[in-house]
Design a protein around this motif. Structure first.
Motif, PDB file in Angstrom:
ATOM      1  N   ILE A  46       0.929  -1.223   0.050  1.00 38.60           N
ATOM      2  CA  ILE A  46       0.045   0.188  -0.012  1.00 38.60           C
ATOM      3  C   ILE A  46       0.912   1.381   0.358  1.00 38.60           C
ATOM      4  CG2 ILE A  46      -1.456   1.313   1.367  1.00 38.60           C
ATOM      5  CD1 ILE A  46      -3.080  -1.240   2.342  1.00 38.60           C
ATOM      6  N   ASP A  47       0.473   2.257  -0.930  1.00 37.19           N
ATOM      7  CA  ASP A  47       1.309   3.421  -0.961  1.00 37.19           C
ATOM      8  C   ASP A  47       2.724   3.282  -1.139  1.00 37.19           C
ATOM      9  OD1 ASP A  47      -1.022   4.826  -0.280  1.00 37.19           O
ATOM     10  OD2 ASP A  47      -0.874   4.937   1.729  1.00 37.19           O
ATOM     11  N   GLY A  48       2.948   2.250  -1.980  1.00 36.81           N
ATOM     12  CA  GLY A  48       4.281   2.191  -2.308  1.00 36.81           C
ATOM     13  C   GLY A  48       5.174   1.188  -1.698  1.00 36.81           C
ATOM     14  N   ALA A  49       4.556   0.818  -0.438  1.00 39.82           N
ATOM     15  CA  ALA A  49       5.413  -0.114   0.447  1.00 39.82           C
ATOM     16  C   ALA A  49       5.806  -1.232  -0.240  1.00 39.82           C
ATOM     17  CB  ALA A  49       4.459  -0.336   1.771  1.00 39.82           C
ATOM     18  N   LYS A  50       6.826  -2.078   0.298  1.00 38.96           N
ATOM     19  CA  LYS A  50       7.270  -3.330  -0.324  1.00 38.96           C
ATOM     20  C   LYS A  50       6.480  -4.521   0.407  1.00 38.96           C
ATOM     21  CE  LYS A  50      10.043  -1.655  -3.433  1.00 38.96           C
ATOM     22  NZ  LYS A  50       9.747  -1.828  -4.812  1.00 38.96           N
ATOM     23  N   PRO A  51       6.097  -5.204  -0.093  1.00 31.14           N
ATOM     24  CA  PRO A  51       5.271  -6.328   0.975  1.00 31.14           C
ATOM     25  C   PRO A  51       6.169  -7.232   1.522  1.00 31.14           C
ATOM     26  CG  PRO A  51       5.172  -6.754  -1.396  1.00 31.14           C
ATOM     27  CD  PRO A  51       5.704  -5.529  -1.551  1.00 31.14           C
ATOM     28  N   ALA A  52       6.007  -7.653   2.905  1.00 37.64           N
ATOM     29  CA  ALA A  52       7.040  -8.346   3.571  1.00 37.64           C
ATOM     30  C   ALA A  52       6.275  -9.388   4.363  1.00 37.64           C
ATOM     31  CB  ALA A  52       7.621  -7.531   4.590  1.00 37.64           C
ATOM     32  N   VAL A  53       6.989 -10.423   4.868  1.00 34.80           N
ATOM     33  CA  VAL A  53       6.349 -11.579   5.704  1.00 34.80           C
ATOM     34  C   VAL A  53       7.078 -11.588   6.921  1.00 34.80           C
ATOM     35  CG1 VAL A  53       5.364 -12.901   3.808  1.00 34.80           C
ATOM     36  CG2 VAL A  53       7.699 -13.330   4.788  1.00 34.80           C
ATOM     37  N   TRP A  54       6.596 -12.111   8.044  1.00 33.28           N
ATOM     38  CA  TRP A  54       7.418 -12.319   9.193  1.00 33.28           C
ATOM     39  C   TRP A  54       6.682 -13.522  10.022  1.00 33.28           C
ATOM     40  CZ3 TRP A  54       4.589  -8.078   8.318  1.00 33.28           C
ATOM     41  CH2 TRP A  54       3.708  -7.761   8.949  1.00 33.28           C
ATOM     42  N   MET A  55       7.154 -14.171  10.924  1.00 35.68           N
ATOM     43  CA  MET A  55       6.201 -15.316  11.703  1.00 35.68           C
ATOM     44  C   MET A  55       6.828 -15.296  13.031  1.00 35.68           C
ATOM     45  SD  MET A  55       5.211 -19.019  10.290  1.00 35.68           S
ATOM     46  CE  MET A  55       6.784 -19.669  10.372  1.00 35.68           C
ATOM     47  N   ILE A  56       5.753 -15.667  14.065  1.00 39.51           N
ATOM     48  CA  ILE A  56       5.938 -15.838  15.512  1.00 39.51           C
ATOM     49  C   ILE A  56       5.573 -17.129  15.875  1.00 39.51           C
ATOM     50  CG2 ILE A  56       4.799 -14.820  17.826  1.00 39.51           C
ATOM     51  CD1 ILE A  56       4.084 -12.298  16.126  1.00 39.51           C
ATOM     52  N   ASP A  57       6.195 -17.461  17.112  1.00 38.24           N
ATOM     53  CA  ASP A  57       5.914 -19.043  17.521  1.00 38.24           C
ATOM     54  C   ASP A  57       5.252 -18.761  18.786  1.00 38.24           C
ATOM     55  OD1 ASP A  57       7.679 -18.430  19.609  1.00 38.24           O
ATOM     56  OD2 ASP A  57       9.112 -19.777  18.908  1.00 38.24           O
TER      57      ASP A  57
END
Length: 315
Positions: A46-57
């Motif tokens: 959104i608004d030029g942001a680069k999509p990213a992922v992350w994860m929590i255990d």
């Protein structure tokens, strides 16, 4: 956010374990869904942001730090859904726009050991729901990209794709026509719910909100074992329900849903239900605790519920 844990089978009133995790609930961040001990997340472009992922255990630790998803040939990229496997690796379904704005689909595996990302190209098919079996096979419930903006279609295609643990396509299953004359089964709307898929050691469970269907495949043979039309509960005043979230537990492959009654005055009432696979009816359950009123996934034989915006509980 506090994550609290307690076994469903013991029907405890209060969770037995809790951890604190930090979550972002803004529109730029994905919906939370607990998958087998992990909480995979993604941010939107959104608004030029680069999509990213992350994860929590389950201990609240970030096991995959915020990782930008970018492909060399991509002019633009959008993440559609994420899931996790039993080892704590994250999988993301993405739409890729090339330099000439041609759209293609892909599934990206982001490993917790910081190994190179595995990219599985899927052509004009994009997964709207993903699950990874304990054997490492990737199951994708999706749609041809040209039909994303269509509300109905009479064209036929295979909605369920199966990949081995190395990313090789092994099966295309479940024709669109099985869902009805013109239903697109992977669409999702706010008043009915979204498409979902779950994997256990023995079963792959698929939910189509638009078709009101629950389907199960044998996880090893890919043989269809269950295909039942689902009856959505109706309140006395005619208000129907939307499926906010589904989950399938490991032993017995029990299917649960968090259903929301939406009334004409915009009010709503929530409830936890179990699916009777013989009749296709949802059976109302007593809530483990009045405080916990939202289903957010499963972990083995436990359901993950959430209280408000800050507490997760295992029941």
């Amino acid at each position: 956010m506090t994550l609290a844990l307690a076994p469903l089978v013991h029907a405890q009133t209060f969770p037995s374990h809790s951890v604190d995790v930090v979550l972002d609930f803004t529109p730029a961040t994905s919906f939370s869904r607990w998958v087998g001990g992990f909480l995979p997340k993604y941010s939107r472009a959104i608004d030029g942001a680069k999509p990213a992922v992350w994860m929590i255990d389950k201990d609240g630790a970030t096991i995959i730090p915020r990782t930008e998803i970018h492909l060399p040939d991509a002019n633009h990229l959008e993440i559609r859904t994420v899931t996790a496997d039993a080892s704590g690796n994250l999988y993301a379904s993405v739409e890729v726009w090339s330099e000439d704005y041609r759209k293609t689909g892909a599934v990206c595996e982001v490993m917790r050991e910081k190994k190179p990302m595995l990219v599985i190209r899927t052509g004009d098919f994009v997964a709207k729901a993903l699950a990874v079996s304990p054997a490492g096979e990737i199951w994708a419930f999706g749609i041809p990209l040209p039909l994303e903006t269509a509300r109905t279609s009479t064209s036929d295609y295979q909605t369920l794709w199966r990949f081995d643990r190395n990313g090789n396509l092994t099966d295309k299953l479940l024709p669109r026509s099985d869902f009805g004359p013109d239903v697109i089964p992977t669409h999702g709307w706010g008043d009915i719910g979204s498409p979902q898929i779950w994997a256990t050691e023995t079963r792959i469970g698929i939910f189509s909100a638009t078709a009101s269907r629950w389907i199960e495949y044998d996880a090893k043979t890919a043989k269809k074992l269950v295909d039942v039309p689902i009856t959505r509960p109706v309140a006395e005043d005619g208000a129907t329900t939307a499926a906010g979230e589904l989950a399938m537990t490991s032993s017995g492959n029990r299917v649960f849903a968090f259903l929301v009654y939406r009334y004409a005055d915009s009010s709503h009432v929530n409830g936890l239900y179990e699916l009777d696979k013989n009749s296709g009816k949802w059976i109302a359950l007593r809530r483990p605790s009045g405080e916990f009123n939202g289903l957010y996934g499963a972990d083995g034989d436990d359901l993950i519920l959430r209280a408000g915006t800050k507490t997760f509980g295992r029941f």
